[in-house]
Design an enzyme around this catalytic site. Structure first.
Site, short mmCIF file in Angstrom:
data_model
loop_
_atom_site.label_atom_id
_atom_site.label_comp_id
_atom_site.label_asym_id
_atom_site.label_seq_id
_atom_site.Cartn_x
_atom_site.Cartn_y
_atom_site.Cartn_z
N ASP A 92 -39.48 24.77 28.45
CA ASP A 92 -38.09 24.98 28.87
C ASP A 92 -37.78 24.24 30.16
OD1 ASP A 92 -36.47 26.54 27.12
OD2 ASP A 92 -37.64 28.31 27.57
N GLU A 115 -29.54 27.01 30.86
CA GLU A 115 -30.14 28.33 30.71
C GLU A 115 -31.06 28.70 31.87
OE1 GLU A 115 -32.31 31.01 27.29
OE2 GLU A 115 -32.62 28.85 27.23
N ASP A 168 -29.30 24.05 26.43
CA ASP A 168 -30.40 24.98 26.14
C ASP A 168 -31.63 24.10 25.95
OD1 ASP A 168 -32.19 26.88 25.37
OD2 ASP A 168 -30.88 27.85 23.92
N ILE A 170 -34.94 24.53 25.37
CA ILE A 170 -35.67 24.83 24.13
C ILE A 170 -35.09 26.10 23.55
CG2 ILE A 170 -37.86 25.53 23.11
CD1 ILE A 170 -39.30 23.64 24.91
N ASP A 171 -34.35 25.94 22.47
CA ASP A 171 -33.78 27.08 21.75
C ASP A 171 -34.71 27.40 20.59
OD1 ASP A 171 -31.82 29.01 21.04
OD2 ASP A 171 -31.06 27.65 19.50
N THR A 173 -37.64 30.23 20.93
CA THR A 173 -38.93 30.53 21.58
C THR A 173 -40.03 30.79 20.56
OG1 THR A 173 -37.85 31.45 23.54
CG2 THR A 173 -40.11 32.16 23.09
N SER A 294 -33.68 29.00 15.77
CA SER A 294 -32.95 28.14 16.70
C SER A 294 -31.67 27.57 16.13
CB SER A 294 -33.86 27.00 17.19
OG SER A 294 -33.97 25.97 16.22
N LYS A 297 -30.39 25.97 12.58
CA LYS A 297 -29.51 26.53 11.54
C LYS A 297 -28.24 25.70 11.41
CE LYS A 297 -30.97 31.29 12.66
NZ LYS A 297 -31.59 30.95 13.97
N ARG A 311 -23.85 34.84 12.07
CA ARG A 311 -24.59 35.46 13.16
C ARG A 311 -23.74 36.57 13.77
NH1 ARG A 311 -28.82 34.57 16.78
NH2 ARG A 311 -28.41 35.27 18.92
N ASP A 323 -26.04 28.21 23.32
CA ASP A 323 -26.63 28.46 22.01
C ASP A 323 -25.77 27.94 20.86
OD1 ASP A 323 -29.01 29.68 22.81
OD2 ASP A 323 -28.07 31.65 22.96
#
Length: 384
Positions: A92, A115, A168, A170-171, A173, A294, A297, A311, A323
Protein backbone atom coordinates in the site's frame (compact mmCIF):
# COMPACT_ATOMS: atom_id res chain seq x y z
CA UNK A 1 0.35 -19.55 -8.88
CA UNK A 2 3.37 -17.48 -7.87
CA UNK A 3 4.35 -14.43 -9.89
CA UNK A 4 8.07 -14.30 -10.63
CA UNK A 5 8.85 -10.68 -11.46
CA UNK A 6 11.99 -9.69 -13.29
CA UNK A 7 13.17 -6.52 -14.90
CA UNK A 8 11.73 -7.87 -18.13
CA UNK A 9 8.29 -7.67 -16.62
CA UNK A 10 8.51 -3.90 -16.45
CA UNK A 11 7.12 -3.98 -19.96
CA UNK A 12 7.86 -1.97 -23.04
CA UNK A 13 6.50 1.53 -22.63
CA UNK A 14 8.19 3.04 -25.64
CA UNK A 15 5.24 3.91 -27.84
CA UNK A 16 3.04 4.76 -24.86
CA UNK A 17 5.46 7.18 -23.29
CA UNK A 18 7.36 8.62 -26.25
CA UNK A 19 10.35 10.54 -25.00
CA UNK A 20 9.83 9.12 -21.48
CA UNK A 21 10.64 5.58 -22.66
CA UNK A 22 14.19 5.76 -21.39
CA UNK A 23 12.73 5.87 -17.87
CA UNK A 24 11.46 2.26 -18.01
CA UNK A 25 13.68 0.56 -15.45
CA UNK A 26 12.81 0.87 -11.77
CA UNK A 27 15.94 2.84 -10.88
CA UNK A 28 14.87 5.86 -12.95
CA UNK A 29 11.29 5.07 -13.83
CA UNK A 30 9.91 8.09 -12.10
CA UNK A 31 12.16 10.95 -13.09
CA UNK A 32 10.43 14.27 -12.70
CA UNK A 33 8.64 15.81 -15.63
CA UNK A 34 9.82 19.39 -15.97
CA UNK A 35 7.44 22.31 -16.03
CA UNK A 36 4.21 23.19 -14.29
CA UNK A 37 1.47 21.31 -16.12
CA UNK A 38 -1.04 21.73 -13.35
CA UNK A 39 -2.92 24.55 -15.01
CA UNK A 40 -6.30 23.59 -16.42
CA UNK A 41 -6.97 24.66 -20.02
CA UNK A 42 -9.86 27.06 -20.32
CA UNK A 43 -11.52 24.66 -22.74
CA UNK A 44 -12.03 22.15 -19.91
CA UNK A 45 -12.60 18.65 -21.29
CA UNK A 46 -11.93 19.83 -24.82
CA UNK A 47 -8.29 19.18 -23.99
CA UNK A 48 -7.67 15.50 -24.53
CA UNK A 49 -5.82 14.83 -21.26
CA UNK A 50 -3.09 13.12 -23.29
CA UNK A 51 -0.33 14.15 -20.91
CA UNK A 52 -2.30 13.23 -17.79
CA UNK A 53 -3.19 9.87 -19.28
CA UNK A 54 0.39 9.18 -20.35
CA UNK A 55 2.01 10.05 -17.03
CA UNK A 56 -0.72 8.32 -15.01
CA UNK A 57 -0.48 5.16 -17.13
CA UNK A 58 3.27 5.06 -16.67
CA UNK A 59 2.88 5.54 -12.92
CA UNK A 60 0.27 2.77 -12.63
CA UNK A 61 2.38 0.38 -14.70
CA UNK A 62 5.30 1.10 -12.39
CA UNK A 63 3.04 0.61 -9.37
CA UNK A 64 1.87 -2.77 -10.68
CA UNK A 65 5.48 -3.86 -11.08
CA UNK A 66 6.26 -2.69 -7.54
CA UNK A 67 3.20 -4.45 -6.10
CA UNK A 68 4.21 -7.68 -7.79
CA UNK A 69 7.72 -7.40 -6.37
CA UNK A 70 6.43 -6.74 -2.85
CA UNK A 71 4.01 -9.65 -3.15
CA UNK A 72 6.69 -12.01 -4.48
CA UNK A 73 9.20 -10.93 -1.85
CA UNK A 74 7.02 -10.78 1.26
CA UNK A 75 3.95 -13.00 0.81
CA UNK A 76 4.65 -16.60 1.79
CA UNK A 77 2.83 -19.64 3.07
CA UNK A 78 3.93 -18.56 6.55
CA UNK A 79 2.43 -15.06 6.29
CA UNK A 80 -0.77 -16.55 4.89
CA UNK A 81 -1.07 -19.13 7.67
CA UNK A 82 -0.40 -16.50 10.35
CA UNK A 83 -2.87 -14.04 8.81
CA UNK A 84 -0.01 -11.54 8.62
CA UNK A 85 -1.21 -8.43 6.80
CA UNK A 86 2.13 -6.60 6.86
CA UNK A 87 3.00 -7.47 3.22
CA UNK A 88 -0.05 -5.64 1.88
CA UNK A 89 0.73 -2.72 4.20
CA UNK A 90 4.18 -2.47 2.62
CA UNK A 91 2.57 -2.69 -0.81
CA UNK A 92 0.00 0.00 0.00
CA UNK A 93 2.56 2.55 1.11
CA UNK A 94 5.08 1.74 -1.62
CA UNK A 95 2.50 2.08 -4.39
CA UNK A 96 1.07 5.28 -2.92
CA UNK A 97 4.53 6.85 -2.69
CA UNK A 98 5.43 5.91 -6.26
CA UNK A 99 2.23 7.29 -7.76
CA UNK A 100 2.04 10.50 -5.73
CA UNK A 101 5.72 11.22 -6.40
CA UNK A 102 5.26 10.83 -10.16
CA UNK A 103 2.03 12.78 -10.49
CA UNK A 104 2.86 15.67 -8.18
CA UNK A 105 6.14 16.13 -10.08
CA UNK A 106 4.25 16.33 -13.36
CA UNK A 107 1.13 18.13 -12.14
CA UNK A 108 1.95 20.05 -8.96
CA UNK A 109 -1.36 21.94 -9.01
CA UNK A 110 -3.42 18.75 -8.68
CA UNK A 111 -3.80 17.65 -5.03
CA UNK A 112 -4.52 14.12 -3.81
CA UNK A 113 -7.11 12.37 -1.66
CA UNK A 114 -5.62 8.93 -1.00
CA UNK A 115 -6.19 6.11 1.44
CA UNK A 116 -2.92 6.03 3.38
CA UNK A 117 -1.08 8.63 5.50
CA UNK A 118 2.25 8.89 7.29
CA UNK A 119 0.97 8.70 10.86
CA UNK A 120 0.12 4.99 10.83
CA UNK A 121 3.34 4.07 9.05
CA UNK A 122 5.48 5.99 11.54
CA UNK A 123 4.10 3.75 14.28
CA UNK A 124 5.50 0.67 12.50
CA UNK A 125 9.29 1.14 12.13
CA UNK A 126 9.89 -2.35 10.71
CA UNK A 127 7.27 -1.82 8.02
CA UNK A 128 8.58 1.69 7.34
CA UNK A 129 12.05 0.31 6.67
CA UNK A 130 10.66 -2.18 4.13
CA UNK A 131 8.55 0.49 2.43
CA UNK A 132 11.59 2.75 2.11
CA UNK A 133 13.68 -0.08 0.65
CA UNK A 134 11.10 -0.99 -2.00
CA UNK A 135 10.37 2.65 -2.84
CA UNK A 136 14.06 3.43 -3.32
CA UNK A 137 14.19 0.77 -6.03
CA UNK A 138 12.07 3.18 -8.07
CA UNK A 139 13.00 6.55 -6.54
CA UNK A 140 16.65 6.10 -5.50
CA UNK A 141 17.03 9.61 -4.12
CA UNK A 142 14.07 9.49 -1.72
CA UNK A 143 14.84 9.70 2.00
CA UNK A 144 12.70 8.48 4.88
CA UNK A 145 11.39 11.98 5.51
CA UNK A 146 10.82 12.47 1.79
CA UNK A 147 8.84 9.23 1.73
CA UNK A 148 6.68 10.27 4.66
CA UNK A 149 6.10 13.74 3.21
CA UNK A 150 5.09 12.22 -0.13
CA UNK A 151 2.62 9.87 1.53
CA UNK A 152 1.12 12.73 3.51
CA UNK A 153 0.19 14.59 0.33
CA UNK A 154 -2.73 12.19 0.07
CA UNK A 155 -4.16 12.94 3.51
CA UNK A 156 -6.52 15.74 2.42
CA UNK A 157 -10.06 15.46 3.73
CA UNK A 158 -11.42 17.74 1.00
CA UNK A 159 -9.84 19.83 -1.75
CA UNK A 160 -10.79 23.14 -3.33
CA UNK A 161 -8.89 22.62 -6.58
CA UNK A 162 -10.92 22.08 -9.73
CA UNK A 163 -8.78 19.06 -10.65
CA UNK A 164 -7.49 16.52 -8.16
CA UNK A 165 -6.53 12.86 -7.90
CA UNK A 166 -7.97 10.10 -5.74
CA UNK A 167 -6.02 6.90 -5.15
CA UNK A 168 -6.45 3.49 -3.58
CA UNK A 169 -2.91 2.10 -3.82
CA UNK A 170 -3.89 -1.54 -3.29
CA UNK A 171 -7.59 -2.32 -3.25
CA UNK A 172 -8.24 -5.90 -2.23
CA UNK A 173 -6.20 -6.74 0.86
CA UNK A 174 -7.28 -10.37 1.03
CA UNK A 175 -6.73 -10.92 -2.68
CA UNK A 176 -3.20 -9.53 -2.46
CA UNK A 177 -2.41 -11.78 0.50
CA UNK A 178 -3.83 -14.87 -1.29
CA UNK A 179 -1.85 -14.03 -4.44
CA UNK A 180 -5.19 -13.49 -6.10
CA UNK A 181 -6.98 -10.36 -7.36
CA UNK A 182 -6.22 -6.81 -6.26
CA UNK A 183 -6.17 -3.45 -8.01
CA UNK A 184 -4.26 -0.17 -8.13
CA UNK A 185 -7.05 2.39 -8.54
CA UNK A 186 -6.36 5.97 -9.66
CA UNK A 187 -8.77 8.64 -10.90
CA UNK A 188 -8.40 12.25 -11.96
CA UNK A 189 -11.37 14.37 -10.93
CA UNK A 190 -12.64 17.61 -12.43
CA UNK A 191 -15.38 19.56 -10.67
CA UNK A 192 -15.70 16.51 -8.38
CA UNK A 193 -16.41 14.06 -11.21
CA UNK A 194 -13.98 11.51 -12.65
CA UNK A 195 -12.57 12.42 -16.07
CA UNK A 196 -9.75 9.87 -16.18
CA UNK A 197 -9.65 6.48 -14.51
CA UNK A 198 -7.04 3.72 -14.37
CA UNK A 199 -7.30 0.27 -12.80
CA UNK A 200 -4.09 -1.71 -12.60
CA UNK A 201 -4.99 -5.38 -12.17
CA UNK A 202 -1.68 -7.28 -11.96
CA UNK A 203 -3.23 -10.75 -11.52
CA UNK A 204 -6.32 -10.51 -13.72
CA UNK A 205 -6.54 -13.04 -16.54
CA UNK A 206 -6.75 -11.51 -20.00
CA UNK A 207 -9.04 -14.03 -21.67
CA UNK A 208 -12.04 -14.46 -19.39
CA UNK A 209 -14.15 -13.05 -22.20
CA UNK A 210 -13.68 -14.90 -25.49
CA UNK A 211 -14.23 -11.75 -27.55
CA UNK A 212 -10.80 -10.51 -26.44
CA UNK A 213 -8.93 -13.63 -27.50
CA UNK A 214 -8.26 -12.59 -31.09
CA UNK A 215 -6.85 -9.25 -29.97
CA UNK A 216 -4.60 -11.01 -27.48
CA UNK A 217 -3.38 -13.74 -29.83
CA UNK A 218 0.21 -12.42 -29.85
CA UNK A 219 0.64 -13.03 -26.13
CA UNK A 220 2.68 -16.20 -25.71
CA UNK A 221 3.60 -16.02 -22.02
CA UNK A 222 2.68 -14.25 -18.79
CA UNK A 223 -1.02 -13.97 -19.78
CA UNK A 224 -1.84 -12.21 -16.52
CA UNK A 225 -2.21 -8.59 -15.66
CA UNK A 226 -3.59 -5.52 -17.33
CA UNK A 227 -4.38 -1.86 -16.87
CA UNK A 228 -7.87 -0.70 -17.78
CA UNK A 229 -8.25 3.02 -18.38
CA UNK A 230 -10.70 5.57 -19.72
CA UNK A 231 -10.85 9.28 -20.47
CA UNK A 232 -14.23 11.00 -20.36
CA UNK A 233 -15.76 10.93 -23.82
CA UNK A 234 -13.00 8.79 -25.36
CA UNK A 235 -14.05 5.21 -24.56
CA UNK A 236 -12.42 2.54 -22.41
CA UNK A 237 -9.36 0.45 -23.15
CA UNK A 238 -7.30 -2.41 -21.75
CA UNK A 239 -3.52 -2.60 -21.94
CA UNK A 240 -2.01 -5.99 -21.11
CA UNK A 241 1.04 -5.70 -18.89
CA UNK A 242 3.10 -7.98 -21.10
CA UNK A 243 2.62 -6.16 -24.43
CA UNK A 244 2.30 -2.55 -25.54
CA UNK A 245 -1.20 -2.64 -27.03
CA UNK A 246 -4.42 -0.81 -26.25
CA UNK A 247 -7.57 -2.87 -26.82
CA UNK A 248 -11.04 -1.23 -26.79
CA UNK A 249 -13.42 -2.80 -24.28
CA UNK A 250 -17.22 -2.74 -24.02
CA UNK A 251 -19.78 -3.93 -21.53
CA UNK A 252 -22.10 -6.78 -22.47
CA UNK A 253 -25.34 -6.24 -24.37
CA UNK A 254 -27.28 -8.85 -22.44
CA UNK A 255 -30.91 -7.84 -21.77
CA UNK A 256 -32.47 -10.98 -20.25
CA UNK A 257 -32.29 -10.65 -16.45
CA UNK A 258 -32.45 -14.43 -16.00
CA UNK A 259 -29.14 -14.68 -17.85
CA UNK A 260 -27.27 -12.11 -15.74
CA UNK A 261 -23.78 -13.01 -14.60
CA UNK A 262 -23.15 -11.04 -11.42
CA UNK A 263 -19.73 -10.18 -10.05
CA UNK A 264 -19.49 -10.52 -6.28
CA UNK A 265 -16.86 -10.40 -3.56
CA UNK A 266 -14.70 -13.49 -3.22
CA UNK A 267 -16.08 -14.02 0.27
CA UNK A 268 -19.82 -13.30 0.19
CA UNK A 269 -21.47 -13.03 3.58
CA UNK A 270 -23.71 -10.94 5.81
CA UNK A 271 -26.20 -8.31 4.71
CA UNK A 272 -24.71 -7.89 1.23
CA UNK A 273 -24.94 -11.59 0.50
CA UNK A 274 -28.54 -11.76 1.74
CA UNK A 275 -29.60 -8.82 -0.43
CA UNK A 276 -27.89 -10.15 -3.54
CA UNK A 277 -29.48 -13.56 -2.96
CA UNK A 278 -32.95 -11.97 -2.81
CA UNK A 279 -32.38 -10.19 -6.11
CA UNK A 280 -30.99 -13.30 -7.80
CA UNK A 281 -33.94 -15.42 -6.65
CA UNK A 282 -36.50 -12.79 -7.67
CA UNK A 283 -35.06 -12.50 -11.18
CA UNK A 284 -34.64 -16.25 -11.58
CA UNK A 285 -30.95 -15.97 -12.33
CA UNK A 286 -29.38 -19.34 -13.04
CA UNK A 287 -25.72 -18.50 -13.73
CA UNK A 288 -23.21 -18.68 -10.91
CA UNK A 289 -21.59 -15.35 -9.99
CA UNK A 290 -17.98 -14.49 -10.75
CA UNK A 291 -16.29 -14.01 -7.39
CA UNK A 292 -13.38 -11.59 -7.32
CA UNK A 293 -11.76 -9.18 -4.88
CA UNK A 294 -11.27 -5.43 -5.29
CA UNK A 295 -12.20 -3.01 -8.05
CA UNK A 296 -11.43 -5.83 -10.46
CA UNK A 297 -15.24 -6.25 -10.25
CA UNK A 298 -15.57 -3.06 -12.28
CA UNK A 299 -13.03 -4.44 -14.73
CA UNK A 300 -15.10 -7.59 -15.20
CA UNK A 301 -18.21 -5.57 -16.03
CA UNK A 302 -16.33 -3.14 -18.30
CA UNK A 303 -14.85 -6.02 -20.35
CA UNK A 304 -18.18 -7.84 -20.61
CA UNK A 305 -17.00 -10.81 -18.52
CA UNK A 306 -19.97 -10.17 -16.22
CA UNK A 307 -23.09 -8.06 -16.59
CA UNK A 308 -23.60 -6.42 -13.21
CA UNK A 309 -21.93 -5.60 -9.90
CA UNK A 310 -24.10 -4.83 -6.86
CA UNK A 311 -22.65 -3.55 -3.60
CA UNK A 312 -24.67 -2.76 -0.48
CA UNK A 313 -22.70 -3.49 2.69
CA UNK A 314 -25.45 -1.95 4.83
CA UNK A 315 -27.97 0.87 4.51
CA UNK A 316 -25.80 3.13 6.66
CA UNK A 317 -22.36 2.27 5.30
CA UNK A 318 -20.58 5.10 3.46
CA UNK A 319 -18.30 4.03 0.63
CA UNK A 320 -14.85 5.59 0.18
CA UNK A 321 -14.45 7.63 -2.99
CA UNK A 322 -11.19 5.91 -3.98
CA UNK A 323 -12.96 2.55 -4.01
CA UNK A 324 -15.18 3.57 -6.92
CA UNK A 325 -14.07 6.64 -8.90
CA UNK A 326 -11.67 4.83 -11.26
CA UNK A 327 -13.87 1.78 -11.80
CA UNK A 328 -17.00 3.86 -12.35
CA UNK A 329 -15.65 5.98 -15.20
CA UNK A 330 -14.13 2.93 -16.89
CA UNK A 331 -17.49 1.11 -16.86
CA UNK A 332 -19.33 4.23 -18.04
CA UNK A 333 -16.90 4.79 -20.91
CA UNK A 334 -17.28 1.10 -21.81
CA UNK A 335 -21.02 1.73 -22.24
CA UNK A 336 -22.33 0.85 -18.78
CA UNK A 337 -24.15 2.73 -16.03
CA UNK A 338 -23.02 3.26 -12.43
CA UNK A 339 -25.32 4.78 -9.79
CA UNK A 340 -26.26 4.16 -6.19
CA UNK A 341 -29.26 1.98 -5.26
CA UNK A 342 -31.60 4.97 -5.53
CA UNK A 343 -30.44 5.54 -9.11
CA UNK A 344 -28.52 8.68 -8.11
CA UNK A 345 -25.13 9.52 -9.65
CA UNK A 346 -22.18 9.01 -7.34
CA UNK A 347 -21.41 12.27 -5.52
CA UNK A 348 -17.68 12.78 -4.98
CA UNK A 349 -18.05 16.30 -3.57
CA UNK A 350 -18.49 15.30 0.08
CA UNK A 351 -14.86 14.59 0.95
CA UNK A 352 -13.40 11.12 1.43
CA UNK A 353 -16.76 9.33 1.55
CA UNK A 354 -19.74 8.92 -0.79
CA UNK A 355 -21.90 10.13 2.08
CA UNK A 356 -24.77 11.22 -0.20
CA UNK A 357 -25.13 7.76 -1.75
CA UNK A 358 -26.37 4.33 -0.69
CA UNK A 359 -24.59 1.36 -2.22
CA UNK A 360 -23.32 0.83 -5.77
CA UNK A 361 -25.34 -0.48 -8.71
CA UNK A 362 -23.23 -1.11 -11.81
CA UNK A 363 -24.54 -2.80 -14.96
CA UNK A 364 -24.94 -2.51 -18.70
CA UNK A 365 -27.57 -0.10 -20.00
CA UNK A 366 -30.14 -2.82 -20.67
CA UNK A 367 -30.01 -4.38 -17.21
CA UNK A 368 -29.46 -1.33 -15.01
CA UNK A 369 -33.10 -0.13 -15.06
CA UNK A 370 -34.33 -3.68 -14.45
CA UNK A 371 -32.11 -3.97 -11.39
CA UNK A 372 -33.28 -0.61 -10.05
CA UNK A 373 -36.90 -1.69 -10.46
CA UNK A 374 -36.13 -4.95 -8.66
CA UNK A 375 -34.56 -3.08 -5.72
CA UNK A 376 -37.68 -0.93 -5.45
CA UNK A 377 -40.08 -3.85 -5.81
CA UNK A 378 -38.35 -5.86 -3.10
CA UNK A 379 -38.32 -2.87 -0.76
CA UNK A 380 -34.65 -3.40 0.02
CA UNK A 381 -33.97 0.25 0.86
CA UNK A 382 -36.94 0.33 3.23
CA UNK A 383 -35.50 -2.35 5.50
CA UNK A 384 -34.50 -1.32 9.00
Amino acid sequence: FVIKPTKATFYSLTSVMGNMASQCLPQNALAQVEGDTGKIPSSGLQDTLDEERSVALKAVLTACEAARRVQAGLVSEETISKDDKSPVTVGDYTVQAIIIHALTAAFPAYPFIAEEDRATLEEQPDVLAKVLRFTQDYIPEITQEGLLSTLDKGSNEMVSARRWWTLDPIDGTLGFLRRDQYAVALALMEDNKPILGLLGCPSLKLEVDSKLKQSLSEITEDPLGCVLFAVKGQGAFMRPLSINDEIPIRVSTKADPQQIIFTESFVARGFAHEVNTKIVEHLGVTAAPLRVDSQCKYAMVARGDSDAYLRLSSLSYQECIWDHAAGAIIVEEAGGVVTDWHGKPLDYSQGRKLSANVGILCANKELHPILLQTVEKLGILEQK
